[in-house]
Write an enzyme that holds these catalytic residues in place. Structure first.
Site, short mmCIF file in Angstrom:
data_model
loop_
_atom_site.label_atom_id
_atom_site.label_comp_id
_atom_site.label_asym_id
_atom_site.label_seq_id
_atom_site.Cartn_x
_atom_site.Cartn_y
_atom_site.Cartn_z
N HIS A 179 0.80 -1.22 0.00
CA HIS A 179 0.00 0.00 0.00
C HIS A 179 0.83 1.26 0.00
O HIS A 179 0.44 2.28 -0.56
CB HIS A 179 -0.96 -0.02 1.20
CG HIS A 179 -2.30 -0.50 0.79
ND1 HIS A 179 -3.12 -1.23 1.60
CD2 HIS A 179 -2.95 -0.36 -0.38
CE1 HIS A 179 -4.22 -1.52 0.94
NE2 HIS A 179 -4.14 -1.01 -0.25
N ASP A 200 -0.59 -13.23 -18.56
CA ASP A 200 -0.85 -14.66 -18.39
C ASP A 200 -0.61 -15.44 -19.68
O ASP A 200 -0.11 -16.55 -19.64
CB ASP A 200 -2.28 -14.89 -17.88
CG ASP A 200 -2.35 -14.69 -16.38
OD1 ASP A 200 -1.46 -15.22 -15.67
OD2 ASP A 200 -3.26 -14.00 -15.91
C1 PEP Z 1 -2.97 -10.31 -17.92
O1 PEP Z 1 -2.87 -11.48 -17.53
O2 PEP Z 1 -2.33 -9.85 -18.90
C2 PEP Z 1 -3.85 -9.37 -17.22
C3 PEP Z 1 -4.06 -8.17 -17.67
O3 PEP Z 1 -4.42 -9.81 -16.06
P1 PEP Z 1 -3.65 -9.84 -14.65
O4 PEP Z 1 -2.32 -9.16 -14.85
O5 PEP Z 1 -4.54 -9.16 -13.69
O6 PEP Z 1 -3.53 -11.32 -14.44
MG MG Z 2 -4.34 -12.27 -16.16
#
Ligand code: PEP
Ligand code: MG
Length: 586
Positions: free
Chosen positions: A187, A452
């Protein structure tokens, strides 16, 4: 001179005198009380809790609106949490612990429930801080430091408790902040970004090395920290600061212009946010909409799940503040290491486990609360709903069926809901990208989550430093998955966005333009640079660059080619900061 490298947590250069802040942990006396003192011990506890709540309320009032205020609200809610008070009272009654010991035990138990990884673990620090405050009040010590600096300074601390960070940073006297400990998602780091104070966290022994009054220089974009720098170094930092500021001001000149190439290809630039309070920054940087609101942040900082009303308030606030611009709200992406209180994961491979939409479909009650709030909020602006990590058509159908039945329920209750709410999905797995043509027939838009998608396609854990060197957005395999996603969207006539970190890196902007993305969503501060690249190029040129780059086979050849080309075309955008940053990772 001493040089340290930490984690860049809030961009900008700061040079100033060290103002050390010690985190004073409360000393906790531990003893058993005689049974006849239970009543008076509980009264002592109650009044210390009351006093803590009042102190937090007072600090909160001094902070005004904004994220700093919200964080303090969260601390006050923790201090006021009946399970904390009841737990401590129980220990006094049943185990005859003195009040200080009882508070420490309850806080420890609550904090253990938060787990040791991920976002929720960082809230342990908040909980500890609240516990410390109550103990300080019990033993009659002043719980907060804070003698505010009288002149502008750079704060150096081992770890800065959030309440104190909020007071210090909001004082307007803090030019920069360095902590030995901490992470980008703590935070304190979030506050520094919200208040635009340059910050480096995890800088090792800064608090031991830097003495009060020493000169210290930090670069919040690279993580570099210099204690007692020589005149040349100071000059280097100052020059980098001046360049960064004037570059930013110059880039913001395009704020109200479209992201359109010279040959007429127009794309949209949206922003990713974690808190409703970030909306002013989205607008200030020229964001045309919100492309990703990560709602799981609503679940942090708390012992109980957010209510429908809390969801509704947050969504309405964003929709209204965005004044009719599109707002894409992602349904909860919990699971793996992001678990709400009361849910524990024993999965050996959380990233491959019950996360995102899988977690949501397994907990329909959580989904229902959120979807009810989303549908109710839909009449307050231009809402789009986005489902995370859809890997199979069946998951999309099941989610749609649940949303539809909640919609009917609200209509039966006579609650107003917008006539049409676009429903999109995040493509984050290779399987989804390869089946994009079929998924596209059943939803209204795509957004590619490259953070991801890269993790799953290259089989590397996105948070594992040891394999960070393999995290390559320009790997041919990744580029082909992006292309397949875009092609699938085009066949069905829907838009394809990207909201992973790749979208906000100006070095990749032409590649993404050539691949056919319609919308890029990124941290608000990245928008001006990406816009500059788009506005200074043509689609034809971008396509040629992509064709030349992908004639290479190895990801490092592709990357070197693209980066060289981008440096040549945009020398002013890619000039090195005060020090080259660490290797690019998410
Ligand atoms: C991603 O996976 O690119 C995404 C935008 O989701 P997060 O980073 O929240 O997993
Ligand atoms: Mg993601």
């Amino acid at each position: 001179m001493a040089k340290l490298t930490g984690i860049p947590a809030s961009p900008g250069i700061a040079i100033g005198r060290v103002f050390p802040v010690d985190r004073r942990r409360a000393r906790v006396p531990r003893f058993h009380i005689p049974p006849e003192e239970v009543g008076s011990e509980i009264a002592r506890l109650d009044s210390a809790v009351k006093e803590s709540v009042a102190q937090l309320q007072q600090i909160r009032q001094s902070l005004g609106e904004g994220e700093q205020g919200d964080i303090l609200d969260a601390h006050r809610m923790m201090a006021d949490d009946p399970s904390l008070l009841e737990g401590a009272r129980g220990l006094i009654r049943e185990e005859l612990l003195n009040a200080e010991w009882a508070v420490r035990r309850v806080v420890r138990d609550m904090s253990e429930k938060l787990g040791s990884d991920g976002y929720l673990a960082e809230r342990r620090a908040d909980l500890d801080e609240v516990g410390d405050r109550i103990v300080h009040n019990l033993i009659g010590e002043k719980p907060v430091l804070v003698s505010l600096p009288e002149v502008e300074v750079v704060i150096v601390a081992y770890d800065l408790p959030t309440a104190e960070a909020a007071v210090l940073l909001a004082s307007g006297k803090v030019k920069g902040l360095v902590t030995d400990f901490g992470s980008k998602t703590s935070h304190t780091a979030i506050l520094a970004r919200a208040l635009e104070v340059p910050c480096v966290v995890g800088a090792g022994q800064a608090s031991e090395i830097a003495r009060p009054g020493d000169v210290i220089a930090l670069d919040g974009s690279t993580g570099e920290v210099l204690v007692s720098p020589d005149a040349d170094e100071v000059q280097r930092f100052e020059a980098a600061g001046v360049v960064a500021k004037s570059r930013e001001a110059e880039l913001l000149g395009d704020r109200d212009l479209p992201a359109e190439t010279a040959d007429g290809r127009r794309i949209s630039l949206f922003a990713n946010i974690e808190f409703p309070e970030e909306v002013p920054s989205v607008l200030a940087h020229g964001g045309e909409g919100v492309g990703l609101y990560r709602t799981e942040f609503l679940y942090l900082n708390r012992e109980e799940l957010p209510t429908e009303e809390e969801h509704f308030r947050a969504y309405t606030m964003i929709l209204e503040r965005m004044q009719g611009r599109p707002v894409t709200i992602r349904t909860l992406d919990l699971g793996g290491d992001k678990l709400p209180i009361g849910h524990r994961s024993h999965e050996p491979n959380p990233a491959l486990g019950l996360r995102a939409i899988r977690f949501t479909l397994r907990h329909p009650q959580l989904f229902r609360t959120q979807v009810r709030a989303l549908l109710r909020a839909s009449v307050h602006g231009k809402l789009q709903i986005m489902l995370p990590m859809i890997a199979a058509v069946g998951e999309l159908r099941e989610s749609k069926a649940q949303i539809e039945s909640i919609w009917q329920e609200l209509l039966r209750e006579g609650k107003p809901v917008a006539e049409k709410i676009p429903l999109g999905i995040m493509l984050e797995t290779p399987a989804a990208a390869l089946a994009a043509d079929r998924l596209a027939r059943e939803c209204d838009f795509f957004s590619i989550g490259t953070n991801d998608l890269i993790q799953y396609s290259l089989a590397i854990d996105r948070s594992n430093r040891d394999v960070a060197y393999l995290y390559r957005p320009l790997h041919l395999g990744v580029l082909r998955l992006i292309q397949a996603s875009v092609d699938g969207a085009k066949q069905a006539g829907i838009e394809c966005a990207m909201c992973g970190e790749m979208a906000g890196d100006p070095a990749y902007a032409l590649v993404l333009l050539a691949l056919g993305l319609d919308n890029l969503s990124m941290n608000p501060a990245d928008i001006p640079k990406v816009k500059r690249v788009i506005r200074s190029s043509t689609l034809a040129d971008a396509k040629q660059l992509l064709a030349e780059a992908t004639a290479f086979s190895a990801h490092d050849e592709i990357e070197r080619y693209v980066l060289d080309q981008m440096h040549q075309r945009f020398p002013q955008l890619f000039t090195e900061p005060s020090n080259p940053g660490p290797e690019r990772t998410v």
